[in-house]
Design a protein around this motif. Structure first.
Motif, PDB file in Angstrom:
ATOM      1  N   CYS A 296       3.217 -24.164 -48.577  1.00 50.36           N
ATOM      2  CA  CYS A 296       3.092 -23.007 -49.481  1.00 50.36           C
ATOM      3  C   CYS A 296       1.836 -23.171 -50.339  1.00 50.36           C
ATOM      4  CB  CYS A 296       4.271 -22.932 -50.439  1.00 50.36           C
ATOM      5  SG  CYS A 296       5.854 -22.724 -49.644  1.00 50.36           S
ATOM      6  N   GLY A 297       1.288 -22.049 -50.771  1.00 48.06           N
ATOM      7  CA  GLY A 297       0.202 -22.053 -51.759  1.00 48.06           C
ATOM      8  C   GLY A 297      -0.988 -22.881 -51.309  1.00 48.06           C
ATOM      9  N   THR A 298      -1.463 -23.687 -52.230  1.00 42.86           N
ATOM     10  CA  THR A 298      -2.644 -24.506 -51.965  1.00 42.86           C
ATOM     11  C   THR A 298      -2.421 -25.444 -50.777  1.00 42.86           C
ATOM     12  OG1 THR A 298      -3.513 -24.374 -54.201  1.00 42.86           O
ATOM     13  CG2 THR A 298      -3.984 -26.391 -53.007  1.00 42.86           C
ATOM     14  N   SER A 343       3.068 -30.884 -48.713  1.00 43.02           N
ATOM     15  CA  SER A 343       3.582 -30.520 -50.038  1.00 43.02           C
ATOM     16  C   SER A 343       3.219 -31.600 -51.044  1.00 43.02           C
ATOM     17  CB  SER A 343       5.102 -30.363 -49.971  1.00 43.02           C
ATOM     18  OG  SER A 343       5.628 -30.150 -51.256  1.00 43.02           O
ATOM     19  N   GLN A 344       2.583 -31.203 -52.120  1.00 44.27           N
ATOM     20  CA  GLN A 344       2.287 -32.162 -53.187  1.00 44.27           C
ATOM     21  C   GLN A 344       3.580 -32.754 -53.713  1.00 44.27           C
ATOM     22  OE1 GLN A 344       2.083 -34.005 -56.725  1.00 44.27           O
ATOM     23  NE2 GLN A 344       2.833 -31.922 -56.928  1.00 44.27           N
ATOM     24  N   SER A 345       4.492 -31.877 -54.126  1.00 46.51           N
ATOM     25  CA  SER A 345       5.725 -32.334 -54.784  1.00 46.51           C
ATOM     26  C   SER A 345       6.731 -32.917 -53.810  1.00 46.51           C
ATOM     27  CB  SER A 345       6.379 -31.151 -55.501  1.00 46.51           C
ATOM     28  OG  SER A 345       6.729 -30.156 -54.554  1.00 46.51           O
ATOM     29  N   THR A 348       9.244 -28.445 -52.665  1.00 44.98           N
ATOM     30  CA  THR A 348       9.170 -26.983 -52.563  1.00 44.98           C
ATOM     31  C   THR A 348      10.283 -26.466 -51.650  1.00 44.98           C
ATOM     32  OG1 THR A 348       6.830 -27.056 -52.994  1.00 44.98           O
ATOM     33  CG2 THR A 348       7.634 -25.075 -51.905  1.00 44.98           C
ATOM     34  N   VAL A 394      -0.815 -27.529 -63.405  1.00 50.05           N
ATOM     35  CA  VAL A 394      -0.080 -26.675 -62.462  1.00 50.05           C
ATOM     36  C   VAL A 394      -0.991 -26.273 -61.300  1.00 50.05           C
ATOM     37  CG1 VAL A 394       0.928 -24.370 -62.235  1.00 50.05           C
ATOM     38  CG2 VAL A 394       1.694 -25.895 -64.053  1.00 50.05           C
ATOM     39  N   SER A 396      -3.222 -27.007 -58.496  1.00 44.62           N
ATOM     40  CA  SER A 396      -3.408 -28.209 -57.680  1.00 44.62           C
ATOM     41  C   SER A 396      -4.900 -28.430 -57.388  1.00 44.62           C
ATOM     42  CB  SER A 396      -2.638 -28.038 -56.378  1.00 44.62           C
ATOM     43  OG  SER A 396      -2.634 -29.235 -55.666  1.00 44.62           O
ATOM     44  N   LYS A 481      -7.180 -20.272 -57.049  1.00 39.74           N
ATOM     45  CA  LYS A 481      -7.418 -21.063 -58.263  1.00 39.74           C
ATOM     46  C   LYS A 481      -7.864 -20.148 -59.397  1.00 39.74           C
ATOM     47  CE  LYS A 481      -6.027 -24.013 -57.657  1.00 39.74           C
ATOM     48  NZ  LYS A 481      -5.280 -24.842 -56.738  1.00 39.74           N
ATOM     49  N   GLU A 484      -4.854 -17.962 -60.624  1.00 42.42           N
ATOM     50  CA  GLU A 484      -3.717 -18.586 -61.309  1.00 42.42           C
ATOM     51  C   GLU A 484      -4.054 -19.108 -62.696  1.00 42.42           C
ATOM     52  OE1 GLU A 484      -3.543 -22.741 -58.672  1.00 42.42           O
ATOM     53  OE2 GLU A 484      -1.700 -21.833 -59.342  1.00 42.42           O
TER      54      GLU A 484
HETATM   55  O1  M6R Z   1       4.354 -29.025 -54.254  1.00 44.62           O
HETATM   56  P1  M6R Z   1       3.767 -28.135 -53.201  1.00 44.62           P
HETATM   57  O2  M6R Z   1       2.478 -28.653 -52.671  1.00 44.62           O
HETATM   58  O3  M6R Z   1       4.747 -27.870 -52.070  1.00 44.62           O
HETATM   59  O4  M6R Z   1       3.497 -26.766 -53.903  1.00 44.62           O
HETATM   60  C1  M6R Z   1       3.036 -25.660 -53.179  1.00 44.62           C
HETATM   61  C2  M6R Z   1       2.507 -24.573 -54.084  1.00 44.62           C
HETATM   62  O5  M6R Z   1       3.515 -24.141 -54.955  1.00 44.62           O
HETATM   63  C3  M6R Z   1       1.304 -25.034 -54.907  1.00 44.62           C
HETATM   64  O6  M6R Z   1       0.278 -25.505 -54.098  1.00 44.62           O
HETATM   65  C4  M6R Z   1       0.787 -23.867 -55.775  1.00 44.62           C
HETATM   66  O7  M6R Z   1       0.248 -22.874 -54.963  1.00 44.62           O
HETATM   67  C5  M6R Z   1      -0.242 -24.393 -56.791  1.00 44.62           C
HETATM   68  N1  M6R Z   1       0.048 -23.866 -58.090  1.00 44.62           N
HETATM   69  C6  M6R Z   1      -1.632 -24.020 -56.480  1.00 44.62           C
HETATM   70  O8  M6R Z   1      -2.541 -24.486 -57.415  1.00 44.62           O
END
Ligand code: M6R
Length: 605
Positions: A296-298, A343-345, A348, A394, A396, A481, A484
């Motif tokens: 998702c997202g970035t 996924s960073q976290s 998600t 927030v 990334s 970027k 947001e």
């Molecule tokens: O933790 P994740 O990488 O799964 O999160 C995905 C997106 O929610 C995250 O990259 C979001 O788009 C960021 N706020 C972008 O800067």
């Protein structure tokens, strides 16, 4: 999405709960609250907005106790105000919740004659259900187990009970929750960060688990209410890692950390001695005909760049999709596909659901994550770390460049395993990857120059980012970027696509940021530059020195990044778009690290 912290201790808990909430603020910051048991009596304080508002409230109306739960909210049901802030209370029960109770309307209806609801949230019904069970004379343990059985959805809870001075009840289904082990104290938290000041000894609850924590001990039960033991994990890295240092914002600190974080990623994936990608033994790309990347997202944009790499360098087909679409479109899956969640976290909700879907369908699954204690890392067959360190902003930044670096290394490993890369090319591209930290350091030197360009960009109400090839995802990322953190409307496009519609939006002075390092597509991108320039667009060209020379005077502004091989060019242009959006946001005075309506970790669909 929403953060939970709880302490069952011997000393005063309020200050420590507030500290935990500050560490969790990245998960949501619409409102926050604390409930404690003071000599067995339940008291709570809540406030709309950031944690600092809660601190002021508690300063005016102090409360303390030795057992407490606290919450920072990202609103799903009900506007972000004090009434809807957690903890929610009904009778003897106060509850904090992360996730969504899907059958809350049905449950509310069933209690309508019996109970008055104060809030618009899905959570309040849990406090009522538990209070009703207690009123029937059930023990807290039986009441909690019965309450959980009535709920549908994804949740993590912490719950305390008036006149039950020694216990916190908690449960996990779909949203992460961990217990912390201290010295004659026990904790609960949405993640390790929440408890970083308290302990590094954690127990991650598994799906359906619930637990009772007391100062002196804890009990864990599975979804059938059977007592279970769960593994204890020792977390490395200390709380100091989440400090801002001399930087005004976490985002800027994290942008500047990238030479180091990319080095960490490279160290994990490149074997110095053999000068080639060093991969986990269980990952053999010869086993696969296709890669499915879901994010998702970035993180999704990192996956988009990886598609170019895997297909061009390793000749391995890649399907890529956003997780929220993939999981519901009943994709046709082939067992010789490798699924990679990015996924960073690692939490998600949609990406996690996609991973589970592919695992259930017999695919080999990998999770490329920053948080190695996350649910994705624990559930995937192979956990691939990016080693970027805690990302607090927030927006990334460093996680994105580390995701890209790891994916680039993976694509080289795939190319080598599949016999698609000569030894000389392998060595050359690996050397390009290892040059990244130095080149990123050089690119950061452009900060002052980019700041000047950003002050012009900040005057716009709308902007475009254009690129070709592997620069298209970076155009999308640059636009995301900017949106947001500065709230300026922005769109990223494949440069060749603009004339099929969006060019109608270009008027005098519309900012168009063009990503065009000098590569085989450069001339074509420059033609697109001319198309928008001749319609009045104000062009910022992000290119290298050869591109700058070739482009001459065509652009109003130029950002000349260090010359690199096209293989790593998307990582280099990223640095420029990060700085551009950061400075535009600072110029506009927005809350850069905690932009409105967003949360760092999106654990709801
Ligand atoms: O933790 P994740 O990488 O799964 O999160 C995905 C997106 O929610 C995250 O990259 C979001 O788009 C960021 N706020 C972008 O800067």
């Amino acid at each position: 999405m929403c953060g939970i912290i709880g302490i069952a201790g011997h000393g005063a808990v309020t200050e420590r709960l507030l500290d935990g909430l500050k560490r969790l603020e990245y998960r949501g910051y619409d409102s926050s609250g604390i409930a404690v048991l003071t000599k067995g009596q339940l008291e709570r304080r809540r406030a709309e907005g950031k944690i600092k508002n809660l601190e002021v409230r508690i300063g005016n109306e102090p409360l303390d106790g030795q057992i407490g739960i606290a919450h920072t909210r990202w609103a799903t049901h009900g506007v972000p105000n004090e009434i809807n802030a957690h903890p929610h209370q009904s009778g003897r029960v106060a509850v904090v919740h992360n996730g969504i109770i899907e059958n809350f309307l049905e449950l509310r209806e069933s209690l309508a004659g019996e109970r008055t609801f104060e809030t618009e949230t899905d959570t309040e019904v849990v406090a009522h259900l538990m209070d009703i069970e207690l009123a029937k004379g059930h023990s807290p343990r039986d009441a909690f187990a019965t309450t959980l059985k009535q709920l549908k959805g994804a949740y993590a809870f912490g719950l305390i009970i008036d006149e039950n001075p020694n216990e916190i009840y908690c449960a996990r289904a779909g949203s992460p929750l961990a217990l912390g082990i201290g010295d004659k104290e026990h904790y609960l938290g949405s993640d390790a960060m929440a408890m970083a000041q308290l302990t590094n000894k954690l127990i991650y609850l598994e799906e359906g688990d619930w637990a009772i924590i007391r100062p002196e001990d804890y009990e864990i039960f599975d979804e059938n209410d059977t007592p279970v033991e769960r593994e204890t994990t020792i977390i490395s890295g200390g709380p100091a890692m989440a400090e801002k240092g001399n930087f005004p914002h976490f985002m800027l600190k994290e942008i500047y950390e990238q030479p180091d974080t990319v080095t960490n990623t490279l160290t994990n994936y490149l074997d110095d001695l053999r000068q080639r990608p060093d991969m986990p033994a269980e990952l053999d790309f010869k086993d696969f005909d296709r890669v499915i990347i879901i994010a998702c997202g970035t993180a999704y944009y990192a996956g988009m760049v990886a598609k170019y790499w895997f297909e061009q360098v390793a000749e391995l087909a890649v399907d890529i999709d956003v997780a929220s679409e993939f999981r519901y479109r009943r994709p046709v899956l082939d067992k010789r596909s490798l699924f990679i969640a990015v996924s960073q976290s690692g939490e998600t909700a949609d990406t996690l659901a996609a991973l589970r879907y592919c695992k259930d369908n017999g695919l080999k699954t990998a999770a490329l994550v920053n948080v190695m204690t996350s649910t994705m890392a624990r559930e995937a067959d192979i956990a691939l770390p990016i080693k970027a360190g805690p990302e607090i902003g927030v927006a990334s930044t460093k996680a994105f460049t580390s995701q890209l670096t790891a994916l680039a290394a993976l694509s080289l490993a795939a190319a080598v395993a599949r016999g698609k890369l000569s030894r000389a090319e392998d060595i050359r591209l690996t050397a390009e990857l290892t040059s990244l930290p130095r080149k990123i350091t050089d690119a950061l030197e452009l900060d002052g120059h980019i700041k000047g360009i950003a002050s012009e960009l900040a005057k716009a109400s709308s902007a475009f980012y254009l690129g070709r090839g592997s620069q298209v995802p970076i155009a999308l990322e640059g636009a995301l970027k900017l949106k947001e953190i500065s709230y300026i409307h922005a769109e990223g496009y494949a440069a060749g696509e603009l004339k099929h519609g969006p060019i109608a939006l270009i008027e005098d002075g519309t900012p168009v940021i063009i990503l065009a390092p000098y590569d085989e597509l450069f001339e074509k991108t420059i033609s697109n530059l001319q198309e928008v320039a001749s319609r009045g667009a104000r062009i910022t060209l992000i290119t290298d020195s050869v591109g700058a020379e070739a482009a001459g005077q065509m652009a109003a502004d130029m950002i000349v990044i260090p010359t690199s091989d096209p293989f790593i060019a998307p990582i280099m242009t990223t640095i420029a778009v990060q700085l551009l959006s950061y400075h535009a946001a600072v110029h506009l005075g927005t809350d850069v690290d905690q932009p409105r309506n967003l949360a760092k970790s999106v654990t709801v669909e």
